[in-house]
Design a protein around this motif. Structure first.
Motif, PDB file in Angstrom:
ATOM      1  N   ALA A  85       0.833  -1.206   0.000  1.00 58.40           N
ATOM      2  CA  ALA A  85       0.000   0.000   0.000  1.00 58.40           C
ATOM      3  C   ALA A  85       0.865   1.252   0.000  1.00 58.40           C
ATOM      4  O   ALA A  85       0.495   2.287  -0.574  1.00 58.40           O
ATOM      5  CB  ALA A  85      -0.923  -0.002   1.217  1.00 58.40           C
ATOM      6  N   GLU A  86       2.048   1.160   0.642  1.00 58.62           N
ATOM      7  CA  GLU A  86       2.933   2.328   0.717  1.00 58.62           C
ATOM      8  C   GLU A  86       3.688   2.579  -0.579  1.00 58.62           C
ATOM      9  O   GLU A  86       4.262   3.658  -0.765  1.00 58.62           O
ATOM     10  CB  GLU A  86       3.954   2.129   1.851  1.00 58.62           C
ATOM     11  CG  GLU A  86       3.343   2.052   3.238  1.00 58.62           C
ATOM     12  CD  GLU A  86       2.776   0.679   3.557  1.00 58.62           C
ATOM     13  OE1 GLU A  86       2.117   0.548   4.605  1.00 58.62           O
ATOM     14  OE2 GLU A  86       3.008  -0.259   2.762  1.00 58.62           O
ATOM     15  N   THR A  87       3.714   1.598  -1.473  1.00 56.97           N
ATOM     16  CA  THR A  87       4.450   1.729  -2.732  1.00 56.97           C
ATOM     17  C   THR A  87       3.583   2.394  -3.781  1.00 56.97           C
ATOM     18  O   THR A  87       2.417   2.028  -3.965  1.00 56.97           O
ATOM     19  CB  THR A  87       4.890   0.341  -3.243  1.00 56.97           C
ATOM     20  OG1 THR A  87       5.701  -0.289  -2.262  1.00 56.97           O
ATOM     21  CG2 THR A  87       5.669   0.462  -4.554  1.00 56.97           C
ATOM     22  N   LEU A  88       4.145   3.357  -4.485  1.00 54.99           N
ATOM     23  CA  LEU A  88       3.448   3.992  -5.600  1.00 54.99           C
ATOM     24  C   LEU A  88       3.721   3.199  -6.871  1.00 54.99           C
ATOM     25  O   LEU A  88       4.871   3.000  -7.246  1.00 54.99           O
ATOM     26  CB  LEU A  88       3.929   5.440  -5.773  1.00 54.99           C
ATOM     27  CG  LEU A  88       3.387   6.187  -7.009  1.00 54.99           C
ATOM     28  CD1 LEU A  88       1.883   6.387  -6.905  1.00 54.99           C
ATOM     29  CD2 LEU A  88       4.100   7.529  -7.181  1.00 54.99           C
ATOM     30  N   LEU A 135       7.432  13.461 -17.549  1.00 57.76           N
ATOM     31  CA  LEU A 135       7.312  12.298 -16.677  1.00 57.76           C
ATOM     32  C   LEU A 135       7.827  12.609 -15.275  1.00 57.76           C
ATOM     33  O   LEU A 135       7.220  12.189 -14.270  1.00 57.76           O
ATOM     34  CB  LEU A 135       8.070  11.116 -17.273  1.00 57.76           C
ATOM     35  CG  LEU A 135       7.885   9.782 -16.538  1.00 57.76           C
ATOM     36  CD1 LEU A 135       6.415   9.371 -16.514  1.00 57.76           C
ATOM     37  CD2 LEU A 135       8.725   8.684 -17.188  1.00 57.76           C
ATOM     38  N   GLU A 136       8.935  13.331 -15.181  1.00 58.21           N
ATOM     39  CA  GLU A 136       9.459  13.699 -13.865  1.00 58.21           C
ATOM     40  C   GLU A 136       8.443  14.520 -13.080  1.00 58.21           C
ATOM     41  O   GLU A 136       8.228  14.305 -11.883  1.00 58.21           O
ATOM     42  CB  GLU A 136      10.764  14.486 -14.021  1.00 58.21           C
ATOM     43  CG  GLU A 136      11.962  13.631 -14.401  1.00 58.21           C
ATOM     44  CD  GLU A 136      13.218  14.450 -14.589  1.00 58.21           C
ATOM     45  OE1 GLU A 136      14.314  13.859 -14.514  1.00 58.21           O
ATOM     46  OE2 GLU A 136      13.111  15.670 -14.825  1.00 58.21           O
ATOM     47  N   TRP A 137       7.805  15.457 -13.765  1.00 55.93           N
ATOM     48  CA  TRP A 137       6.797  16.296 -13.107  1.00 55.93           C
ATOM     49  C   TRP A 137       5.608  15.445 -12.667  1.00 55.93           C
ATOM     50  O   TRP A 137       5.113  15.592 -11.544  1.00 55.93           O
ATOM     51  CB  TRP A 137       6.348  17.401 -14.059  1.00 55.93           C
ATOM     52  CG  TRP A 137       5.247  18.258 -13.505  1.00 55.93           C
ATOM     53  CD1 TRP A 137       3.926  18.213 -13.815  1.00 55.93           C
ATOM     54  CD2 TRP A 137       5.382  19.280 -12.521  1.00 55.93           C
ATOM     55  NE1 TRP A 137       3.221  19.134 -13.095  1.00 55.93           N
ATOM     56  CE2 TRP A 137       4.098  19.807 -12.292  1.00 55.93           C
ATOM     57  CE3 TRP A 137       6.469  19.803 -11.811  1.00 55.93           C
ATOM     58  CZ2 TRP A 137       3.856  20.838 -11.374  1.00 55.93           C
ATOM     59  CZ3 TRP A 137       6.228  20.833 -10.887  1.00 55.93           C
ATOM     60  CH2 TRP A 137       4.945  21.326 -10.692  1.00 55.93           C
ATOM     61  N   PHE A 138       5.160  14.545 -13.539  1.00 56.85           N
ATOM     62  CA  PHE A 138       4.012  13.700 -13.220  1.00 56.85           C
ATOM     63  C   PHE A 138       4.306  12.822 -12.002  1.00 56.85           C
ATOM     64  O   PHE A 138       3.490  12.709 -11.082  1.00 56.85           O
ATOM     65  CB  PHE A 138       3.651  12.818 -14.422  1.00 56.85           C
ATOM     66  CG  PHE A 138       2.503  11.881 -14.178  1.00 56.85           C
ATOM     67  CD1 PHE A 138       1.197  12.294 -14.439  1.00 56.85           C
ATOM     68  CD2 PHE A 138       2.710  10.613 -13.676  1.00 56.85           C
ATOM     69  CE1 PHE A 138       0.118  11.445 -14.199  1.00 56.85           C
ATOM     70  CE2 PHE A 138       1.646   9.755 -13.429  1.00 56.85           C
ATOM     71  CZ  PHE A 138       0.350  10.171 -13.698  1.00 56.85           C
ATOM     72  N   ILE A 139       5.474  12.195 -11.985  1.00 59.22           N
ATOM     73  CA  ILE A 139       5.818  11.299 -10.888  1.00 59.22           C
ATOM     74  C   ILE A 139       5.995  12.069  -9.583  1.00 59.22           C
ATOM     75  O   ILE A 139       5.575  11.611  -8.510  1.00 59.22           O
ATOM     76  CB  ILE A 139       7.077  10.482 -11.238  1.00 59.22           C
ATOM     77  CG1 ILE A 139       6.741   9.466 -12.344  1.00 59.22           C
ATOM     78  CG2 ILE A 139       7.629   9.762 -10.015  1.00 59.22           C
ATOM     79  CD1 ILE A 139       7.909   8.650 -12.825  1.00 59.22           C
ATOM     80  N   ASP A 160       3.761  13.009  -4.180  1.00 59.20           N
ATOM     81  CA  ASP A 160       3.185  13.903  -3.167  1.00 59.20           C
ATOM     82  C   ASP A 160       1.754  13.491  -2.830  1.00 59.20           C
ATOM     83  O   ASP A 160       1.372  13.435  -1.655  1.00 59.20           O
ATOM     84  CB  ASP A 160       3.198  15.348  -3.668  1.00 59.20           C
ATOM     85  CG  ASP A 160       4.603  15.947  -3.682  1.00 59.20           C
ATOM     86  OD1 ASP A 160       5.498  15.356  -3.032  1.00 59.20           O
ATOM     87  OD2 ASP A 160       4.801  16.977  -4.348  1.00 59.20           O
ATOM     88  N   ASP A 161       0.960  13.200  -3.858  1.00 61.76           N
ATOM     89  CA  ASP A 161      -0.431  12.809  -3.622  1.00 61.76           C
ATOM     90  C   ASP A 161      -0.521  11.470  -2.901  1.00 61.76           C
ATOM     91  O   ASP A 161      -1.413  11.242  -2.077  1.00 61.76           O
ATOM     92  CB  ASP A 161      -1.192  12.721  -4.951  1.00 61.76           C
ATOM     93  CG  ASP A 161      -1.362  14.083  -5.617  1.00 61.76           C
ATOM     94  OD1 ASP A 161      -1.180  15.103  -4.916  1.00 61.76           O
ATOM     95  OD2 ASP A 161      -1.657  14.117  -6.820  1.00 61.76           O
ATOM     96  N   HIS A 162       0.408  10.566  -3.225  1.00 62.03           N
ATOM     97  CA  HIS A 162       0.395   9.236  -2.620  1.00 62.03           C
ATOM     98  C   HIS A 162       0.805   9.291  -1.154  1.00 62.03           C
ATOM     99  O   HIS A 162       0.274   8.535  -0.325  1.00 62.03           O
ATOM    100  CB  HIS A 162       1.342   8.312  -3.391  1.00 62.03           C
ATOM    101  CG  HIS A 162       1.234   6.879  -3.004  1.00 62.03           C
ATOM    102  ND1 HIS A 162       0.157   6.088  -3.327  1.00 62.03           N
ATOM    103  CD2 HIS A 162       2.095   6.072  -2.309  1.00 62.03           C
ATOM    104  CE1 HIS A 162       0.344   4.861  -2.863  1.00 62.03           C
ATOM    105  NE2 HIS A 162       1.508   4.824  -2.245  1.00 62.03           N
ATOM    106  N   VAL A 192       0.565  10.264   5.444  1.00 61.14           N
ATOM    107  CA  VAL A 192       0.965  11.215   6.486  1.00 61.14           C
ATOM    108  C   VAL A 192      -0.225  11.564   7.354  1.00 61.14           C
ATOM    109  O   VAL A 192      -0.150  11.608   8.586  1.00 61.14           O
ATOM    110  CB  VAL A 192       1.574  12.478   5.851  1.00 61.14           C
ATOM    111  CG1 VAL A 192       1.819  13.534   6.909  1.00 61.14           C
ATOM    112  CG2 VAL A 192       2.866  12.142   5.122  1.00 61.14           C
ATOM    113  N   GLN A 193      -1.377  11.799   6.696  1.00 60.28           N
ATOM    114  CA  GLN A 193      -2.597  12.161   7.447  1.00 60.28           C
ATOM    115  C   GLN A 193      -3.028  11.009   8.342  1.00 60.28           C
ATOM    116  O   GLN A 193      -3.409  11.203   9.487  1.00 60.28           O
ATOM    117  CB  GLN A 193      -3.715  12.513   6.466  1.00 60.28           C
ATOM    118  CG  GLN A 193      -4.996  12.993   7.149  1.00 60.28           C
ATOM    119  CD  GLN A 193      -6.038  13.410   6.123  1.00 60.28           C
ATOM    120  OE1 GLN A 193      -5.825  13.300   4.936  1.00 60.28           O
ATOM    121  NE2 GLN A 193      -7.161  13.906   6.617  1.00 60.28           N
ATOM    122  N   GLU A 194      -2.966   9.765   7.813  1.00 64.39           N
ATOM    123  CA  GLU A 194      -3.334   8.599   8.605  1.00 64.39           C
ATOM    124  C   GLU A 194      -2.409   8.430   9.790  1.00 64.39           C
ATOM    125  O   GLU A 194      -2.843   8.138  10.918  1.00 64.39           O
ATOM    126  CB  GLU A 194      -3.303   7.352   7.724  1.00 64.39           C
ATOM    127  CG  GLU A 194      -3.704   6.084   8.459  1.00 64.39           C
ATOM    128  CD  GLU A 194      -3.655   4.876   7.550  1.00 64.39           C
ATOM    129  OE1 GLU A 194      -3.657   3.754   8.076  1.00 64.39           O
ATOM    130  OE2 GLU A 194      -3.590   5.055   6.315  1.00 64.39           O
TER     131      GLU A 194
END
Length: 373
Positions: A107-110, A348-352, A357-359, A364-366
């Motif tokens: 789950a922690e892996t993007l 691709l660098e920008w997308f990843i 960050d989103d992942h 972090v919130q949890e």
């Protein structure tokens, strides 16, 4: 971050392998997991993967896997789910017909999948045909169901064109960002006036017979570059002005492009075509089917023409229309540069970075919520 790359298989150096090569350039220390490596078929191209940390799935040990890989497709779930990717923070799969996006991750892996296309033999082929046995039909249905469920495990999809993005939405019910693949751009040159040109595989799916019939009917010279199962049949259809050159090394292509009027791409189902971008990078315009993903590459009436129907008559009209106009070689080159390798890497660098960050945000919130309790 610990990064791993996953690729369907290595048995040829094609467009998907070009994407993998640039991914490895971006992450040179990342191991590359793949179903199998066919060193004999790769030939000299195997040198392109020298120094890579190649790790094959258990499928490499199956008898005849390199020659009969399609016959072993029923075991695809076992190939990919047997790989242990638990040590990685980021997994990037380069996935197409062999479903490498099916790998299991924590789950922690993007997991970001560059999906070249949902497998056409699963999603575009009819469910039942007269020449298929019941077990083949069952396997197709089984793999289609598995492919759908495996696609739900991917965190983010990227693909090569809007055409494929629509197929991903339709078949997987998932959105996909469009980042066209990296193409080596020549960056100079002008179109010639000696012949029309076709560059690609000589297979039924490519509809090369349309280009041959149109040029023969229009009494226009056509040079055909490429190899495939259709060559003998196509040679029988060809008129006296059609010339077959077979496979041509890259270093010889600059001179061929320099004498070409335009590149013909008759296939109505093409997604993204490297040859179209390479031709424009040499200043050569492109005539392609308006039904294909090539319409996202060429600028109609500026860097080429689109013909509306996959028929000889429609292509003949486009050729006649093309010869009544002038096309700027510089405009073709400028358009091709929009698909160059640095552009791909930057996007691709920008997308990843955004995906990471989103992942991380929910994790972090949890973690914060748990510690607060």
């Amino acid at each position: 971050m610990k990064v791993a790359l996953v690729h369907d298989y290595l048995r040829e150096y094609g467009e998907a392998e070009r994407v993998l090569q640039v991914l490895h350039q971006m992450y040179p220390n990342a191991p590359v997991y793949t179903a199998f490596v066919d060193r004999k078929r790769l030939g000299d191209a195997i040198a392109l993967f020298d120094g890579w940390d190649l790790r094959t799935a258990p499928s490499q040990q199956l008898p005849g896997i390199t020659r009969y890989h399609q016959l072993w497709k029923a075991l695809l779930p076992y190939y990919w789910e047997s790989l242990d990717l638990s040590a990685y923070d980021l997994v990037i799969s380069s996935s197409g017909q062999y479903l490498s996006k099916s790998v299991l991750t924590r789950a922690e892996t993007l997991h970001v999948s560059y999906c070249h296309t949902p497998p056409r033999d699963l999603w575009d082929a009819p469910q039942t045909t007269g020449d298929r046995h019941w077990h083949q039909q069952w396997m197709q249905t089984h793999l289609r169901q598995y492919d759908f469920y495996a696609s739900q495990r991917v965190d983010r999809f990227i693909t090569n064109s809007e055409v494929v993005a629509r197929r991903i939405r339709k078949f997987y019910r998932r959105p996909a960002a469009v980042i066209p693949p990296p193409v080596s751009i020549h960056g100079c040159g002008e179109a010639g006036n000696d012949y029309y040109l076709y560059v690609g595989a000589l297979t039924p799916q490519q509809h090369v017979d349309l280009a041959i019939a149109a040029c023969t009917q229009s009494d226009r010279p056509l040079w055909v570059i490429g190899a495939g199962s259709e060559r003998a049949r196509l040679e029988q259809l060809a008129g006296q002005h059609v010339r077959f050159l077979g496979d041509v090394p890259d270093e010889a292509m600059a001179d061929i492009y320099a004498h070409a009027k335009a590149l013909l791409i008759p296939c109505p189902t093409a997604d993204f075509d490297f040859a179209a971008v390479k031709a424009m990078g040499h200043g050569v315009p492109v005539i392609a089917s308006a039904l294909s993903g090539i319409r996202e590459i060429i600028l109609n009436d500026r860097t080429g023409l689109l013909f509306s129907e996959p028929t000889v008559e429609s292509l003949c009209r486009a050729i006649a229309q093309f010869e009544g106009r002038r096309f700027s070689s510089q405009a073709c080159i400028e358009r091709a540069r929009e698909f160059a390798e640095p552009v791909f890497i930057s996007k691709l660098e920008w997308f990843i970075a955004q995906a990471i960050d989103d992942h991380k945000a929910p994790l972090v919130q949890e973690s914060f919520s748990t510690s607060a309790i």
